[in-house]
Design a protein around this motif. Structure first.
Motif, PDB file in Angstrom:
ATOM      1  N   TYR A   1      -8.116  51.888   8.985  1.00 54.85           N
ATOM      2  CA  TYR A   1      -9.468  51.659   8.455  1.00 54.85           C
ATOM      3  C   TYR A   1     -10.315  50.867   9.452  1.00 54.85           C
ATOM      4  N   ILE A   2      -9.690  49.847  10.048  1.00 51.44           N
ATOM      5  CA  ILE A   2     -10.437  48.971  10.968  1.00 51.44           C
ATOM      6  C   ILE A   2     -10.741  49.719  12.266  1.00 51.44           C
ATOM      7  N   VAL A   3      -9.703  50.359  12.822  1.00 51.98           N
ATOM      8  CA  VAL A   3      -9.877  51.025  14.115  1.00 51.98           C
ATOM      9  C   VAL A   3     -10.843  52.205  13.980  1.00 51.98           C
ATOM     10  N   SER A   4     -10.807  52.898  12.841  1.00 52.49           N
ATOM     11  CA  SER A   4     -11.673  54.069  12.694  1.00 52.49           C
ATOM     12  C   SER A   4     -13.151  53.678  12.619  1.00 52.49           C
ATOM     13  N   GLU A   5     -13.424  52.401  12.358  1.00 52.89           N
ATOM     14  CA  GLU A   5     -14.822  51.937  12.378  1.00 52.89           C
ATOM     15  C   GLU A   5     -15.255  51.525  13.785  1.00 52.89           C
ATOM     16  N   GLY A   6     -14.328  51.630  14.750  1.00 50.62           N
ATOM     17  CA  GLY A   6     -14.721  51.342  16.137  1.00 50.62           C
ATOM     18  C   GLY A   6     -14.127  50.076  16.715  1.00 50.62           C
ATOM     19  N   ASN A   7     -13.359  49.324  15.914  1.00 48.84           N
ATOM     20  CA  ASN A   7     -12.766  48.090  16.446  1.00 48.84           C
ATOM     21  C   ASN A   7     -11.282  48.331  16.738  1.00 48.84           C
ATOM     22  N   ALA A   8     -10.959  48.430  18.021  1.00 51.94           N
ATOM     23  CA  ALA A   8      -9.577  48.748  18.406  1.00 51.94           C
ATOM     24  C   ALA A   8      -8.716  47.495  18.533  1.00 51.94           C
ATOM     25  N   ASP A   9      -9.338  46.319  18.391  1.00 50.65           N
ATOM     26  CA  ASP A   9      -8.600  45.072  18.621  1.00 50.65           C
ATOM     27  C   ASP A   9      -7.971  44.539  17.341  1.00 50.65           C
ATOM     28  N   VAL A  10      -6.893  45.183  16.944  1.00 49.56           N
ATOM     29  CA  VAL A  10      -6.211  44.785  15.710  1.00 49.56           C
ATOM     30  C   VAL A  10      -4.799  44.313  16.051  1.00 49.56           C
ATOM     31  N   VAL A  11      -4.472  43.112  15.583  1.00 45.74           N
ATOM     32  CA  VAL A  11      -3.121  42.574  15.750  1.00 45.74           C
ATOM     33  C   VAL A  11      -2.479  42.566  14.371  1.00 45.74           C
ATOM     34  N   LEU A  12      -1.293  43.142  14.259  1.00 41.67           N
ATOM     35  CA  LEU A  12      -0.605  43.205  12.969  1.00 41.67           C
ATOM     36  C   LEU A  12       0.276  41.970  12.795  1.00 41.67           C
ATOM     37  N   CYS A  13       0.355  41.479  11.559  1.00 36.58           N
ATOM     38  CA  CYS A  13       1.194  40.291  11.334  1.00 36.58           C
ATOM     39  C   CYS A  13       2.123  40.503  10.140  1.00 36.58           C
TER      40      CYS A  13
END
Ligand code: PEP
Ligand code: MN
Length: 338
Positions: free
Chosen positions: A223-235
Motif C-alpha cells: 500500500y505504501i510503496v504503490s503510492e510512490g514511497n519506496a522507503d519502507v522498513v519492516l519491523c
C-alpha cells in the motif's frame, strides 16, 4: 507483471513502455537495479498481456508476479533495498540500532536518553509522541511538544529520529520534526493511513500487526510503496499467541523468511516482542544472527519511573553492554577477524 528491459535498453525505449502502460491506465514503476532495469506494472494481468509489450524494442521479457504483493517483492527487484535515515543506512550489512524511550516524557528524560543512545552507538532515536494506549486513561503522549523535543535532541546529538503517527493530522505534524514515521502494530491495516504515509516523502517504519500474517504485513507495505514511497522498513515486533509469560511471541523465523520474499530491510523490536527487560539482550542477538537489518530497542534513563513500558526498557548502561555485543556478533557474522 514485471517488464524486464534489456541491459542496453535506451531511455526512449523505456519511455515507450511507460507511456503505453499509462495510456491503458496502469502505473509503471521503474526500478533501476545494478544488473537490470525492470518496470513493475500492477493491474489486471489479462489486460497487460493483451498489450503485447514483449514485442516493443528494448523489452527482454514480461513475467507475471506470482505473489499478491508486487512492488515489494523480490520478483520485481532482487537486489536488497537500502534506506538512508540521517546517517544510518538500513539494509546494508551493518545492523542499525534505533534506541530511546517508549514515550517522550520530558526534556530532561529525552535529552538524557538521546545522549546515552548516541554514546552507546545507536544511530536513530525513537520516542513516542502520539501513544496508542490500550486504556484511554493512560498517558497519551506529549504530541507536538514531544516532537519539538525530538528535533532538539536530534540537533544536539546528530541522531536521526523516528516517532509513531496514529492518523493523518499527527502525520502532518510529525513530518515537520522527525526523519522517519512509524506505523504501529495497531494501525498496520489502517489502509488510508498507509496511503497517506505512501505520499509523505519520508521513510516509514512499518510494524507487523499482532495478528497479521506475513502476507498481510507485506500487503500493507505494498500500500505504501504503490503510492510512490519506496522507503519502507519492516519491523517484526512479536505476534499474539496463547503464551502468557511473554507480552508477545517473537516470530524470529519471519526475519529470514521475509528477507527472502521482499527486498525491503527488516528489523526486530525485542522490547515489545517480549515485554521483559531480561529477554531484550538475548533476543536482540538472536535477531542479528537471524539476519535482521537492525533493532528498535526501548531504553529509559530510569525505567522504574517510566510512564510507559518501563518493564521492558533497558537502562542506558544495559544498552552500552548490548551494543558491544552486537558489534562483536556482527563482526563474527561478517567474518571480520575470523
Ligand atoms: C512502539 O514502538 O512504541 C509501539 C507502540 O509498538 P507496537 O506498535 O509494535 O506495539
Ligand atoms: Mn513501548
Amino acid at each position: 507483471m514485471v517488464i524486464v528491459m534489456g541491459v542496453n535498453a535506451r531511455q526512449e525505449e523505456i519511455d515507450v513502455v511507460m507511456n503505453k502502460l499509462t495510456e491503458f491506465g496502469f502505473q509503471g514503476h521503474l526500478i533501476r537495479g545494478v544488473n537490470r532495469i525492470v518496470i513493475g506494472a500492477v493491474g489486471d494481468r489479462a489486460v497487460i498481456n493483451s498489450l503485447n509489450l514483449e514485442v516493443l524494442p528494448g523489452v527482454e521479457k514480461v513475467i507475471p508476479i506470482i505473489h499478491p504483493f508486487k512492488l515489494v517483492s523480490r520478483e520485481v527487484r532482487d537486489e536488497q533495498t537500502t534506506i538512508k535515515v540521517g546517517n544510518a543506512v538500513l539494509g546494508s550489512n551493518k545492523p542499525v540500532v534505533i534506541a530511546g524511550p517508549c514515550a517522550v516524557e520530558s526534556r530532561e528524560q529525552l535529552m538524557t536518553a538521546a545522549r546515552r543512545a548516541a554514546a552507546a552507538g545507536a544511530s536513530i532515536l525513537r520516542g513516542g509522541t502520539f501513544k496508542p494506549r490500550t486504556s484511554p486513561y493512560s498517558f497519551q503522549g506529549l504530541e507536538e511538544e514531544g516532537l519539538k523535543l525530538m528535533s532538539q535532541a536530534a540537533a544536539e546529538t546528530g541522531l536521526a529520529t523516528v516517532t509513531e503517527i496514529v492518523d493523518e493530522s499527527s502525520l502532518e505534524l510529525a513530518l515537520n520534526y522527525v526523519d522517519m514515521v512509524q506505523i504501529g502494530a495497531r494501525n498496520m491495516q489502517n489502509f488510508r493511513l498507509l496511503q497517506a504515509v505512501g505520499r509523505c516523502g519520508k521513510p516509514v517504519l512499518l510494524k507487523r500487526g499482532f495478528s497479521a500474517t506475513i502476507e498481510e504485513w507485506l500487503m500493507s507495505a505494498e500500500y505504501i510503496v504503490s503510492e510512490g514511497n519506496a522507503d519502507v522498513v519492516l519491523c517484526e515486533r512479536g505476534i499474539r499467541t496463547f503464551e502468557k509469560y511473554t507480552r508477545n511471541t517473537l516470530d524470529l523465523s519471519a526475519v529470514p523468511l521475509v528477507k527472502g520474499l521482499t527486498h525491503l530491510p527488516v528489523i526486530v523490536d525485542p522490547s515489545h516482542a517480549t515485554g521483559k527487560r531480561e529477554l531484550v539482550v538475548p533476543m536482540s542477538l538472536a535477531a542479528v544472527a537471524a539476519g535482521a537489518d537492525g533493532l528498535i530497542i526501548e531504553m529509559h534513563p530510569e525505567p522504574r519511573s517510566a510512564l510507559c513500558d518501563g518493564q521492558q526498557s533497558l537502562t542506558p548502561d544495559e544498552l552500552d553492554a548490548l551494543m558491544l555485543k552486537i558489534v562483536n556478533l556482527s563482526n563474527v557474522l561478517s567474518g571480520v577477524g575470523a
